[in-house]
Scaffold this motif. Sequence first.
Motif, PDB file in Angstrom:
ATOM      1  N   LEU A   1       4.523  14.001   9.866  1.00 51.49           N
ATOM      2  CA  LEU A   1       3.380  14.368   9.042  1.00 51.49           C
ATOM      3  C   LEU A   1       3.001  15.824   9.258  1.00 51.49           C
ATOM      4  O   LEU A   1       3.083  16.345  10.377  1.00 51.49           O
TER       5      LEU A   1
ATOM      6  N   GLY B   1     -10.265   7.539  14.030  1.00 48.86           N
ATOM      7  CA  GLY B   1      -9.425   8.606  13.513  1.00 48.86           C
ATOM      8  C   GLY B   1      -9.535   9.877  14.315  1.00 48.86           C
ATOM      9  O   GLY B   1      -9.819   9.861  15.513  1.00 48.86           O
TER      10      GLY B   1
ATOM     11  N   SER C   1      -2.404  17.486   1.915  1.00 47.14           N
ATOM     12  CA  SER C   1      -1.787  16.173   2.084  1.00 47.14           C
ATOM     13  C   SER C   1      -0.784  16.225   3.231  1.00 47.14           C
ATOM     14  O   SER C   1       0.018  17.167   3.321  1.00 47.14           O
TER      15      SER C   1
ATOM     16  N   SER D   1      -3.076   7.387   4.377  1.00 44.28           N
ATOM     17  CA  SER D   1      -3.927   8.392   5.035  1.00 44.28           C
ATOM     18  C   SER D   1      -5.277   8.470   4.339  1.00 44.28           C
ATOM     19  O   SER D   1      -5.377   8.307   3.119  1.00 44.28           O
TER      20      SER D   1
ATOM     21  N   TYR E   1      -8.822  10.863   3.996  1.00 42.67           N
ATOM     22  CA  TYR E   1      -9.444  12.170   4.179  1.00 42.67           C
ATOM     23  C   TYR E   1     -10.908  12.009   3.767  1.00 42.67           C
ATOM     24  O   TYR E   1     -11.190  11.712   2.604  1.00 42.67           O
TER      25      TYR E   1
ATOM     26  N   PHE F   1     -10.128  12.289   9.591  1.00 41.03           N
ATOM     27  CA  PHE F   1      -8.809  11.862   9.123  1.00 41.03           C
ATOM     28  C   PHE F   1      -8.404  10.570   9.824  1.00 41.03           C
ATOM     29  O   PHE F   1      -8.494  10.459  11.049  1.00 41.03           O
ATOM     30  N   GLU F   2      -7.975   9.578   9.039  1.00 42.69           N
ATOM     31  CA  GLU F   2      -7.471   8.326   9.586  1.00 42.69           C
ATOM     32  C   GLU F   2      -6.068   8.065   9.061  1.00 42.69           C
ATOM     33  O   GLU F   2      -5.709   8.487   7.956  1.00 42.69           O
ATOM     34  N   LEU F   3      -5.280   7.341   9.840  1.00 39.40           N
ATOM     35  CA  LEU F   3      -3.915   7.004   9.456  1.00 39.40           C
ATOM     36  C   LEU F   3      -3.676   5.521   9.733  1.00 39.40           C
ATOM     37  O   LEU F   3      -4.059   5.012  10.791  1.00 39.40           O
TER      38      LEU F   3
ATOM     39  N   PRO G   1      -3.288   9.362  14.707  1.00 37.22           N
ATOM     40  CA  PRO G   1      -2.601  10.381  13.903  1.00 37.22           C
ATOM     41  C   PRO G   1      -1.805  11.368  14.743  1.00 37.22           C
ATOM     42  O   PRO G   1      -0.760  11.872  14.301  1.00 37.22           O
TER      43      PRO G   1
END
Length: 451
Positions: free
Chosen positions: A311, A343, A356, A389, A391, A427-429, A438
């Motif tokens: 990423l 996150g 992105s 993902s 945002y 930010f989370e994944l 992440p």
Amino acid sequence: MAEFGIYLLESSICLAGFYFIYKLFLSGDTFTSRNRYYLLFVTFLSLIIPLLSFSFQTENFSAANKFVWEFEQSFQTEILQSNELESETPLFSMISFVWILYFLGVSVSFFRIAKHVFHLFKLIKANEIRIYNGLKIVSVNENSSPYSFFGYIFLNQQILTESEQEHVLLHESIHARQFHSLDLLFVELVKMVLWFNPFIYLINRSLIEMHEYLADRECFNEGIDKVYYQTLLLRNVERQMMFALTSSFNSSLTLKRIKMIKKIDTSKLAHLKIILVIPVVLISLLSFSFSESIPRLSEGNFDNFYPLESLAFPLKSGDQIYISSGYGERIHPITKKKGFHNGMDIAAPKGTSILSVSDGIVTKVNNQFVQGKGYGRFVIVDHQNGFSSLYSQMDSYSVKEGQKISKGDLVGTIGTSGLTTGPHLHFELKKDGKLVNPADFFGKDLSAYLK
């Protein structure tokens, strides 16, 4: 407010396109009734088209490839620990000034309409009223052209002969019977919202012209002599219409009305020109109401689609960009209680570009948010191999739902739209529907972002 600003711009563009069709192809015809309804319809359509939303998607994403949240719980935990980063913002930014100016214009337009209505009802209350063919004749003293407002006709009987009064009353009664005041009230309300758009004023003026042409033609159908009628128009040429919401016998259109009276009727084939509005409608819909049609992924169908590498970091490096809170256990910056952070929080100045982290398709753009609560503005992107993902805490969007984006494309900008202590990206994944750290998937050393 950004969404409302875009709506006003799109509505104004639609209105301009529809007016050009009218002015270039329809305004010279004698089909005044058609033109009246065209002007009203396209004004209404210009307000509606930007509100419409259409999208086409052929397949569904894998269910394991989507974020599923317990929102109420997440709203309490996703906040920023970035007290070190505080940026002073001007008390009145340029955007704030524009909005202040806009609402000032709306207020002025509203009070102008209210003032006209107040004066009309004041005249009704203060003067003698008599009934004529079901209409109320208000005897006024000002030296103005006769005018009407819904079921009321305002007339100075001292400056007109009995014969002139009969012709004028017939003309104004037609305005009342055909509800021309309702047309004008509708356009005045639109002018209040789009007061900055010159085309709404042109449409208003054109609509008034159609009202007068319609009333004139109906008078001739009642048997009034055209020569005498034109003479009567010229006698009233120096008198002005009193109020924006009224239909006036003079209406400052005397020469145009006389030309229309003498004009030969347009061929009925000219009605076909109305189809020219179809391309404008289609272009407006495609530009403002349709989102890009993107093939969707069915369950387990990941072959040859977005090969996922490491990423990319969602922000470009900079002196004021740093990770203020990582994934895992932490002390809540507001409650001061220990809890799990789902996150990564990346502090950055407001307006910083968010990128992105990989190729994907936008599955959610949150427009139903409350300022200062929860995630605020957020975007969800689905990627290859079951990754998604998130945002959040964004200030603005640069993508739409269903849009295909590539690694490094602009998603939006940093903001403080949710529950936060400062500008940042939360930010989370997720992998196969489960939250993951992440930091384990970024293909670069993150030590430069730590403080």
